[in-house]
Write an enzyme that holds these catalytic residues in place. Structure first.
Site, PDB file in Angstrom:
ATOM      1  N   LYS A 113      -4.895   5.970   3.474  1.00 22.47           N
ATOM      2  CA  LYS A 113      -5.247   5.674   4.870  1.00 22.47           C
ATOM      3  C   LYS A 113      -4.002   5.699   5.762  1.00 22.47           C
ATOM      4  O   LYS A 113      -4.097   6.011   6.956  1.00 22.47           O
ATOM      5  CB  LYS A 113      -5.995   4.341   4.962  1.00 22.47           C
ATOM      6  CG  LYS A 113      -5.218   3.112   4.496  1.00 22.47           C
ATOM      7  CD  LYS A 113      -4.410   2.462   5.604  1.00 22.47           C
ATOM      8  CE  LYS A 113      -3.567   1.327   5.067  1.00 22.47           C
ATOM      9  NZ  LYS A 113      -2.760   0.674   6.125  1.00 22.47           N
ATOM     10  N   ALA A 148      -1.249  -8.457   9.893  1.00 27.98           N
ATOM     11  CA  ALA A 148      -0.643  -9.752   9.601  1.00 27.98           C
ATOM     12  C   ALA A 148      -0.908 -10.765  10.710  1.00 27.98           C
ATOM     13  O   ALA A 148      -1.228 -11.929  10.435  1.00 27.98           O
ATOM     14  CB  ALA A 148       0.863  -9.577   9.389  1.00 27.98           C
ATOM     15  N   GLU A 173       5.086   3.274   5.561  1.00 32.15           N
ATOM     16  CA  GLU A 173       4.756   3.607   4.176  1.00 32.15           C
ATOM     17  C   GLU A 173       4.111   4.987   4.055  1.00 32.15           C
ATOM     18  O   GLU A 173       4.265   5.675   3.047  1.00 32.15           O
ATOM     19  CB  GLU A 173       3.820   2.552   3.581  1.00 32.15           C
ATOM     20  CG  GLU A 173       4.430   1.168   3.427  1.00 32.15           C
ATOM     21  CD  GLU A 173       5.375   1.061   2.232  1.00 32.15           C
ATOM     22  OE1 GLU A 173       5.813   2.113   1.712  1.00 32.15           O
ATOM     23  OE2 GLU A 173       5.670  -0.074   1.826  1.00 32.15           O
ATOM     24  N   LYS A 223       0.847  -1.187   0.000  1.00 34.12           N
ATOM     25  CA  LYS A 223       0.000   0.000   0.000  1.00 34.12           C
ATOM     26  C   LYS A 223       0.884   1.238   0.000  1.00 34.12           C
ATOM     27  O   LYS A 223       1.807   1.337   0.793  1.00 34.12           O
ATOM     28  CB  LYS A 223      -0.907   0.009   1.238  1.00 34.12           C
ATOM     29  CG  LYS A 223      -1.820  -1.198   1.342  1.00 34.12           C
ATOM     30  CD  LYS A 223      -2.545  -1.231   2.682  1.00 34.12           C
ATOM     31  CE  LYS A 223      -3.396  -2.480   2.819  1.00 34.12           C
ATOM     32  NZ  LYS A 223      -4.062  -2.578   4.137  1.00 34.12           N
ATOM     33  N   ASP A 259     -10.242   0.232   5.823  1.00 32.51           N
ATOM     34  CA  ASP A 259      -8.830   0.300   6.194  1.00 32.51           C
ATOM     35  C   ASP A 259      -8.542   1.521   7.050  1.00 32.51           C
ATOM     36  O   ASP A 259      -7.711   1.491   7.966  1.00 32.51           O
ATOM     37  CB  ASP A 259      -7.971   0.327   4.927  1.00 32.51           C
ATOM     38  CG  ASP A 259      -6.676  -0.453   5.067  1.00 32.51           C
ATOM     39  OD1 ASP A 259      -6.360  -0.876   6.199  1.00 32.51           O
ATOM     40  OD2 ASP A 259      -5.988  -0.660   4.058  1.00 32.51           O
ATOM     41  N   SER A 267      -0.939  -0.718  14.014  1.00 35.01           N
ATOM     42  CA  SER A 267      -0.625  -0.010  12.776  1.00 35.01           C
ATOM     43  C   SER A 267       0.694   0.732  12.951  1.00 35.01           C
ATOM     44  O   SER A 267       0.837   1.584  13.834  1.00 35.01           O
ATOM     45  CB  SER A 267      -1.733   0.986  12.433  1.00 35.01           C
ATOM     46  OG  SER A 267      -1.271   1.934  11.496  1.00 35.01           O
ATOM     47  N   ARG A 268       1.666   0.436  12.088  1.00 31.31           N
ATOM     48  CA  ARG A 268       2.957   1.120  12.163  1.00 31.31           C
ATOM     49  C   ARG A 268       2.809   2.611  11.892  1.00 31.31           C
ATOM     50  O   ARG A 268       3.513   3.436  12.487  1.00 31.31           O
ATOM     51  CB  ARG A 268       3.937   0.497  11.167  1.00 31.31           C
ATOM     52  CG  ARG A 268       4.347  -0.919  11.515  1.00 31.31           C
ATOM     53  CD  ARG A 268       5.092  -1.581  10.385  1.00 31.31           C
ATOM     54  NE  ARG A 268       4.244  -1.727   9.199  1.00 31.31           N
ATOM     55  CZ  ARG A 268       4.631  -2.295   8.072  1.00 31.31           C
ATOM     56  NH1 ARG A 268       5.854  -2.764   7.954  1.00 31.31           N
ATOM     57  NH2 ARG A 268       3.803  -2.401   7.043  1.00 31.31           N
ATOM     58  N   ASN A 269       1.899   2.973  10.997  1.00 28.93           N
ATOM     59  CA  ASN A 269       1.702   4.380  10.679  1.00 28.93           C
ATOM     60  C   ASN A 269       1.073   5.132  11.852  1.00 28.93           C
ATOM     61  O   ASN A 269       1.494   6.243  12.170  1.00 28.93           O
ATOM     62  CB  ASN A 269       0.839   4.506   9.425  1.00 28.93           C
ATOM     63  CG  ASN A 269       1.556   3.993   8.191  1.00 28.93           C
ATOM     64  OD1 ASN A 269       2.382   4.674   7.601  1.00 28.93           O
ATOM     65  ND2 ASN A 269       1.255   2.757   7.802  1.00 28.93           N
TER      66      ASN A 269
END
Length: 319
Positions: free
Chosen positions: A184, A133, A269, A101, A237, A247-249
């Site tokens: 997102k 994941a 990302e 993404k 999402d 969520s890493r973001n």
């Protein structure tokens, strides 16, 4: 049979899910030592506590990938072109499913567009939507969007990838699906920053909602259908990544809001995507104030109080 290129957490989780569903899976990774450990221990540190089914064959050799099987490309967005170019001869003739993404910083292209540039004769699809994941690997119920312009190929891929716990919905609006999946991440950074700075849950709800408006604005300018963004690849999402520290973001945004240093080894990302989208919005005259603020926060050009002031001082208008 199916192949997955990329043995990170998401690629491995997809391989585990598909293998449990009855398909034989070839899982490719660059690191030969990591492959040897996966084959010997049937485990990976990327997914602690998850056993790799015996029907997964890990390999560091692309020559081990069976001919003409679908290949899921689960590599970071900013590495997708590099991987596709390096293995272009092998990838030719396979249906390709991008599982990343974002938007390529150098070109402003989404994953399907990057693959189409590198492999113009390939049939390309996109797998996106609200998923972690760890949830997929544990067999928890998850629903995703499978976007492909070729309806016949989309149905074939849907049947091959879906399992009792991993439900796929088809769309032919690839542009809408990949724009939602990219944007997102940007809005998740903004939401994390709002919470990290102590602005509260109401502020996060406002950022999510106005961020969704930016997502739709960009997608429709690119030719997507607005209703696509109301589905799993957009709103779904967005809801997941703006509310969970998995969520890493979002976690990166929390660190920005708290003024903390974030682990540089973790791929975020949304950082590259924010810059790419900011540049595209400027070229096309699209109003995207949250994306602009996120970019300036990431670059250290704004502090949180100033960022909040910029957003709150915007002209009052109809929703």
């Amino acid at each position: 049979m199916i192949a997955v290129m990329g043995a990170g957490a998401f690629g491995t989780a997809l391989a585990v899910s598909i293998a449990r569903g009855g398909e034989a899976v070839t899982l490719w990774a660059r690191d030969a030592d990591a492959v040897a450990r996966m084959q010997a221990d049937r485990s990976t540190p990327r997914l602690p506590g998850v056993e790799l089914p015996e029907t997964i064959t890990a390999t560091a050799e692309t020559g081990s990938i069976p001919v003409e099987v679908p290949i899921l490309l689960a590599v970071p967005m900013q590495k997708l072109r590099e991987v596709a170019t390096a293995h272009a001869a092998m990838l030719a003739g396979h249906p390709l499913v991008a599982c990343c993404k974002g938007i390529e910083l150098a070109t402003g292209l989404g994953p399907s567009q990057v693959l189409a540039e590198v492999l113009p004769d390939a049939t390309v699809a996109l797998l996106t939507g609200p998923s972690f994941a760890a949830d997929i690997a544990r067999g928890l119920p998850t629903a995703l969007t499978l976007a492909c312009a070729d309806g016949t190929v989309a149905e074939q891929l849907q049947k091959a990838i879906a399992t009792p716990n991993l439900r796929l919905y088809r769309t032919d609006d690839v542009t809408g699906a990949e724009t939602g999946g990219a944007m997102k991440n940007v809005i998740a950074i903004a939401c994390g920053a709002a919470i990290g700075a102590g602005f509260g849950e109401s502020a996060r709800a406002a950022v999510m909602t106005r961020g969704y408006a930016e997502m739709v604005r960009l997608a429709t300018r690119r030719g997507a259908r607005a209703e696509t963004l109301a589905g799993l690849s957009g709103l779904g999402d967005l809801a997941l990544t703006c509310t969970s520290t998995q969520s890493r973001n979002y976690a990166f945004g929390l660190s920005l809001g708290r003024g903390e240093t974030f682990d540089a080894s973790i791929t975020v990302e949304g950082a590259a995507t924010a810059r790419a989208v900011r540049d595209e919005a400027a070229r096309q005259g699209i109003e995207m104030p949250i994306t602009e603020v996120v970019t300036r926060l990431i670059d250290g050009a704004l502090d949180m109080e100033t960022a909040l002031g910029l957003l709150l001082s915007r002209p009052l208008k109809e929703e």
